[in-house]
Scaffold this active site. Structure first.
Site: not given
Length: 277
Positions: A52, A91, A235
């Site tokens: 990520d 994220h 996600s």
């Protein structure tokens, strides 16, 4: 190269001059879908990699990060190196925090393939997945995808390589109706989101290619600077399923990827097994 505790024999094209006794396999029974069957493990002994934007070290919702790498493109060469850098945009930390909540004792590592403002390239993503697979992690969380057709065949080969060596890739479906990869491949565990309030509820999708749904609306997630925010998207559903995989494998480390899918299927809240009260 780091290896996991699960060993995979070399590929055999045919069995000649040998019988069943020559190829013994030690196996674990899959969880039966009951609370004791699914929730018996805590992730201990299972190596999980978040591919990520990086992971912020020692975030209160994440805890320790075992190792961190970053993938970068230098002219035409794509390389991987260890890094002390954290998260470029939050994220990856969000995903890692969810995995830690579900599988608190797993070993978390990070491969950074995204830059600031979620920027990235297919070449870098491909190398990050390749690196994670060839480090033989038990579970790889992939809350991102690519829609570029030119990467599809190599991604498919990597997904198959992972599947046959018993590395489980848990991949997020695109948030919109877009054809992207690798979540579309049957060799990975694909995840979309539902809108239920239960933060631990996962469901089986009777109409794949998305196979499972998990919480993805207004989820409280870890963020940069030791903070947290509420955010939405597939996600954040994906790491819940990745965390469940780590929990299951920690109590039954010899499960194969297809057995693991079956365990997730049997334990989904909307699957009614005949004979089970």
């Amino acid at each position: 190269m780091t290896t996991s505790g699960r060993q995979t024999p070399g590929l055999t094209w045919g069995l000649r001059g040998k019988g069943p006794a020559d190829v013994p396999v030690e196996a674990d029974d899959p969880p039966d879908g009951t609370e004791g069957g699914l929730l018996g493990g805590t992730g201990r002994g299972i190596r999980v990699c978040v591919v990520d934007s990086g992971v912020e070290r020692d975030h209160p919702m994440v805890g320790p990060v075992a190792q961190s790498w970053r993938v970068f493109k230098d002219d035409d060469e794509v390389r991987v190196e260890e890094t002390a850098e954290g998260d470029s945009c939050g994220h990856g930390t969000a995903c890692a925090g969810i995995i830690r909540r579900i599988a608190p004792d797993c070993e978390l590592s990070s491969v950074r393939v995204l830059g600031e403002r979620f920027s990235g390239s297919g070449d870098v993503l491909l190398e990050g997945i390749r690196w994670a697979v060839r480090q033989r992690f038990d579970v790889v969380n992939l809350s991102l995808s690519t829609s570029r057709d030119r990467f599809v065949e190599e991604l498919r080969r990597l997904a198959d390589e992972a599947y046959f060596q018993q590395t489980v890739i848990v991949a997020s479906a695109h948030n919109t109706h877009v054809e992207s990869f690798p979540w579309r491949f049957s060799s990975v565990i694909s995840v979309g989101s539902h809108q239920e309030d239960d933060p631990d509820l996962h469901l089986y999708n009777p109409e794949p290619p998305v196979e499972f749904f998990a919480p993805g609306q207004g989820v409280q997630v870890a963020w940069l600077g030791g903070t947290s925010i509420r955010s939405s998207g597939n996600s954040y559903a994906t790491p819940l399923i990745a965390g469940l995989c780590a929990r299951i494998l920690s109590s039954r480390p010899r499960l194969t990827p297809f057995q693991l899918k079956n365990a997730l299927y049997l334990s989904a809240a909307n699957v009614r097994v005949h004979g089970r009260r």
